[in-house]
Design an enzyme around this catalytic site. Structure first.
Site, PDB file in Angstrom:
ATOM      1  N   THR A   1      35.106  42.951  42.412  1.00 23.64           N
ATOM      2  CA  THR A   1      34.728  43.592  43.672  1.00 23.64           C
ATOM      3  C   THR A   1      34.868  42.603  44.827  1.00 23.64           C
ATOM      4  O   THR A   1      35.061  43.007  45.970  1.00 23.64           O
ATOM      5  CB  THR A   1      33.286  44.140  43.610  1.00 23.64           C
ATOM      6  OG1 THR A   1      32.446  43.146  43.021  1.00 23.64           O
ATOM      7  CG2 THR A   1      33.210  45.402  42.800  1.00 23.64           C
TER       8      THR A   1
ATOM      9  N   HIS B   1      30.927  47.961  31.943  1.00 21.83           N
ATOM     10  CA  HIS B   1      31.391  46.978  32.933  1.00 21.83           C
ATOM     11  C   HIS B   1      32.117  45.781  32.342  1.00 21.83           C
ATOM     12  O   HIS B   1      32.367  44.806  33.063  1.00 21.83           O
ATOM     13  CB  HIS B   1      30.219  46.454  33.766  1.00 21.83           C
ATOM     14  CG  HIS B   1      29.612  47.471  34.662  1.00 21.83           C
ATOM     15  ND1 HIS B   1      30.017  47.680  35.956  1.00 21.83           N
ATOM     16  CD2 HIS B   1      28.625  48.366  34.435  1.00 21.83           C
ATOM     17  CE1 HIS B   1      29.293  48.637  36.498  1.00 21.83           C
ATOM     18  NE2 HIS B   1      28.440  49.073  35.581  1.00 21.83           N
TER      19      HIS B   1
ATOM     20  N   LYS C   1      37.865  33.996  34.132  1.00 23.37           N
ATOM     21  CA  LYS C   1      38.214  34.094  35.556  1.00 23.37           C
ATOM     22  C   LYS C   1      39.156  32.961  35.991  1.00 23.37           C
ATOM     23  O   LYS C   1      39.724  32.983  37.065  1.00 23.37           O
ATOM     24  CB  LYS C   1      36.946  34.092  36.410  1.00 23.37           C
ATOM     25  CG  LYS C   1      36.078  35.337  36.196  1.00 23.37           C
ATOM     26  CD  LYS C   1      34.772  35.257  36.973  1.00 23.37           C
ATOM     27  CE  LYS C   1      33.800  36.383  36.659  1.00 23.37           C
ATOM     28  NZ  LYS C   1      34.141  37.654  37.326  1.00 23.37           N
TER      29      LYS C   1
END
Ligand code: JN2
Length: 836
Positions: free
Chosen positions: A676, A377, A574
């Site tokens: 997601t 992941h 991010k």
């Protein structure tokens, strides 16, 4: 265990033949009243929402449990169907109540029943704590997988840990994050079923001893261990209106009885209680680091506890039916490892088969390497798990021996594949040499598995080309991609009732179990009447979101403005910082009077920082300081608002994604494995502004580039840029960027807190900034500007919004699970079940 099996009485047919419970409003209301008065013992003096909530859970639970039993019986037919087990340290379930109602199909009767009893569903739902047993992406993915497997009637059991404390609650004080413990079980949990009869014993510490077996082979004993009990708590996972209820089995730690007794008899009561504490500590708290490894002993204990308890549980069920015959075990079982966290299962299954079930090495390895499958992941090097050999030897000596043996045999294979290539052997070894030897868990996972997958096309590609390249060269056939998804039951049907109603009225209800049907909406993008209804739904959802923002942050959002949202874990890759820099740029434009043709905007940022992650916490503080200045500037007014939403969690996202116009997915390309949240926003009709990273690439492919605001360097360009990156040069060459940096450098947002943002400024201007924030800033400003202009044409925006929902079919976990099943698990879905 002190749970006794019946000896004298024989159970009769009443055990299996129970009349089904009514699913109508009348039966539900009657059960509800009985539970409230008779089971919970409450009356008119104690009509607290909490007991009403509990009465409703008990009512629904009965209906889940009868379907649960049917499902279990169906799985047991013909000596048991092939099954998969999803091993995960995290299951970020959120609330269960409204999801259970939706999936059981009792939404309407429950509302009717409550209505007649004068109760508000919303008020009762608010009584439930989130089951926050996960950090972020990886944990929520596991939860979505469970929902889709049940809906597809796939025989999949989830195995995880029942942490007493879940993800911490985030408060903001003076702009800084403060963590508070999340004691989510304080007022009990009626959703799970404790099963002490299936408790397992887990060993720690001690030593190993060789002995000669009767057949002349060498055997090993693991002795002088201190043991802990693993007690299962089962959560029902209902499929969508199909009669199926799967199981999520969460393990809780409990001290063994004899441990206390020995110490107690030796006269040290305090030591006995202390030991009990140590044992029960194992499942006390979820580690709150998202994507950084921390090497703590307790974490390794948790991992082994999960792996060992789950494997023993599967072997217990196996031997009950097949005795000691394991010839069919690999044909009937498959374990999916959710990242490397449960990877010790590879060595543990070897141990159980050899030491407890007397199989030889070769036979055990054949089984193990044919039942394990590993999902990666993240590409971030700091997240790659390594455990020190010293710690392993101390805590799990028998498992270390087995890992060494796996490694020795594996390195022989490497030597055969690449004769004389010593470099290759050192690179691929499961043991990293150095100041302290370390076990490389990802390599153990790859060597021990028949399948290795990434979670989006780009990510899987980068794994093969980079991180796991040697292994890919050796075993290309093991590697595959499984692009993530989310469940549309929770993330559309459940959380967006307005959209659910509109879409279902327009194209029918098929999309709830076949998300590709959303494509039928495409022609409606050109239908002005439909667009008006679409916008009305979005508007309602924005009102709902604005109330949440005001209640939790105090900032008032104008619901006519564009809602620009970035919610996810706080992490430098991010690039929440890039978002804030853009907000400062907009503020600067307003202050300079460059606000002709302005699009009013409300920017929302939310997310938790790992408690030890200094930079992430500073970025939260910066967001709050920038918000304070901008939101209180009368000149800015409704043109721009920015809020930091505290305590971002599953339940908050259920309000956030329906009310979002613009979804921020702006990670440095090559860093976000999939994402997601991006999919949840898309499903709910938000338009994405994003980089070519993770699943963004596939989102853009599906929706088309006219309905996606793309910007920034590609993953390849990122790697090239690193070589000669000169952020200061970029800043000097671009007056917009220079002014933003000047505002920051002149302490405009920290007038009375001088210097607190220096570390942020330092990374932004460093040629070694790994996240290349300044490199993408100009492209980001331009893309944001395009988004703002597009938003001014509300008809055009509605069209883009509709197309995003209409093209989101691929991002259902139903599709993801079908792919896992077709290519990895190979399970037979149950044909049909009673009590649909
Ligand atoms: C993760 C990956 C992730 C981790 C989390 C220590 C480490 C950990 C380790 C968790 C802990 C707890 C490795 O970032 C990706 C997203 O792009 C992706 O969408 C999701 C689901 O695949 O996984 C995230 N990775 F104590 O959460």
């Amino acid at each position: 265990m002190s749970i006794k099996i019946l000896e004298k009485s024989t159970p009769a047919s009443w055990l299996t033949e129970l009349p089904p419970l009514g699913m109508d409003a009348k039966s539900i209301a009657s059960d509800f009243r009985r539970y409230f008065s008779h089971t919970l013992g409450r009356d008119r003096h104690t009509h607290y929402a909490h007991y009403m909530y509990e009465a409703l859970v008990l009512t629904l639970r009965d209906r889940l449990w009868e379907r649960w039993k049917n499902t279990r019986y169906a799985y047991e037919e013909d000596g048991g169907v092939r099954r998969a087990y999803y091993l995960s340290m995290e299951f970020l379930m959120g609330r269960a109540l409204s999801n259970a109602m939706l999936n059981l199909g009792v939404d309407e009767p429950v509302h009717k029943a409550l209505n007649e009893l004068g109760l508000s569903m919303e008020e009762l739902a608010e009584c439930e704590n989130d089951a926050g047993l996960g950090n972020g992406g990886l944990g929520r993915l596991a939860a979505c997988f469970m929902d889709s497997c049940a809906t597809l009637r796939l025989p999949v059991v989830g195995y995880g840990i029942r942490y007493a404390y879940g993800m911490f609650r985030q408060k903001i004080e003076n702009g800084y994050q403060v963590e508070e413990p999340d004691h989510w079980l304080r007022s009990g949990n009626l959703w799970d079923l404790e099963r002490p009869e299936y408790a397992q014993r887990i060993k720690f510490g001690g030593r190993t001893e060789g002995y000669l077996k009767a057949n002349g082979d060498m055997g090993w004993r693991w002795l002088d261990t201190y043991d802990v009990l693993a007690v299962p708590y089962d959560l029902p996972i209902p499929g969508y209106r199909n009669g199926a209820v799967n199981t999520l089995r969460l393990w809780g730690a409990k001290a063994t009885d004899e441990f206390d007794l020995e110490d107690f008899n030796a006269g040290s009561y305090d030591q006995a209680v202390g030991a009990k504490n140590m044992a029960e500590n194992i499942t006390m708290v979820l580690y709150p680091n998202d994507a950084t490894e921390n090497g703590k002993e307790l974490r390794l204990r948790q991992q082994y506890f999960l792996a060992s308890a789950s494997l023993q549980d599967v072997l217990r069920q196996w031997t009950r039916i097949h005795g000691e015959d394991f010839s069919e075990f690999a044909a009937k079982n498959c374990f999916q490892l959710n990242d490397t966290h449960p990877t010790i299962a590879v060595a543990e299954l070897m141990r159980l088969l050899m030491d407890e079930h007397d199989l030889g090495w070769d036979e055990s390895w054949k089984i193990t390497s044919n039942v394990m499958a590993y999902t990666n992941h993240t590409l971030l090097p700091e997240a790659l798990e390594r455990w020190s050999v010293r710690l392993f030897r101390q805590l799990l000596p028998r498992l270390l021996d087995i890992i060494y043996e796996i490694n020795a045999r594996f390195l022989t294979q490497v030597a055969t594949h690449w004769p004389g290539d010593m470099d290759r052997q050192a690179r691929m070894s499961l043991i990293e040499e150095g100041y302290e030897q370390q076990v490389r868990m990802a390599y153990l996972a790859i060597v021990g598995s028949f399948s290795v997958n990434g979670v989006a096309a780009l990510h899987s590609d980068l794994l093969q080309k980079g991180l796991f390249h040697d292994f890919y060269e050796m075993w290309p056939e093991k590697f595959n991609n499984k692009t993530n998804g989310v469940t549309q039951r929770r993330w559309m049907a459940g959380c967006n009732p307005g959209l659910n109603k509109l879409v279902t009225e327009t194209i029918g209800p098929g999309w709830v179990t076949n998300l590709d049907e959303l494509r039928k909406l495409i022609p409606y993008a050109d239908d002005a009447k439909f667009r008006a209804r679409w916008r009305a739904v979005k508007q309602e959802n924005k009102v709902r979101l604005a109330s949440l923002v005001e209640a939790d942050s105090g900032v008032v959002f104008n619901t006519k403005a564009m809602f620009d949202v970035q919610v996810k874990r706080m992490h430098e890759y991010k690039r929440q910082l890039l978002n804030i820099l853009h907000v400062i740029h907009l503020y600067d434009r307003i202050k300079r009077g460059d606000a002709a043709n302005w699009t009013p905007r409300c920017v929302l940022i939310g997310g938790k920082a790992a408690p030890g992650y200094y930079m992430a916490k500073q970025i939260i503080k910066l967001t709050n300081n920038v918000a304070k200045v901008i939101n209180n500037d009368v000149e800015v007014g409704d043109k721009l608002k920015i809020a930091f939403l505290p305590n971002y969690r599953v339940t908050a996202m259920e309000v956030i994604c329906p009310g979002t116009d613009l979804s921020e997915q702006i990670s440095t390309a090559g860093k976000e494995a999939s994402g997601t949240g991006n999919m949840k926003f898309m499903m709910n009709g938000a338009v994405t502004i994003g980089t070519l990273d993770g699943a963004n690439i596939e989102i853009r492919e599906e929706v088309g580039d006219d309905s996606f605001f793309l910007f920034g360097l590609t993953a390849q360009q990122v790697e090239e840029q690193r070589r000669d990156y000169n952020p200061v040069g970029i800043i000097h060459g671009d007056s917009d960027i220079a002014r933003v940096m000047h505002l920051l450098e002149s302490h405009h947002f920290n007038q009375f807190e001088q210097g607190i943002f220096d570390p942020i400024l330092h990374t932004l201007t460093s040629p070694h900034d790994p996240w290349l924030t300044i490199a993408d800033f100009r492209a980001f400003i331009d893309a944001q500007n395009q988004a703002a202009l597009a938003y001014q044409d509300q008809e055009k925006w509605a069209k883009m919004s509709i197309l995003n929902t209409a093209c989101s079919g691929k991002f259902s976990t139903d599709r993801t699970m079908r792919e896992y099943n077709a290519e990895i698990w190979k399970l037979q879905p149950l044909p049909e079940l009673p009590l649909v």
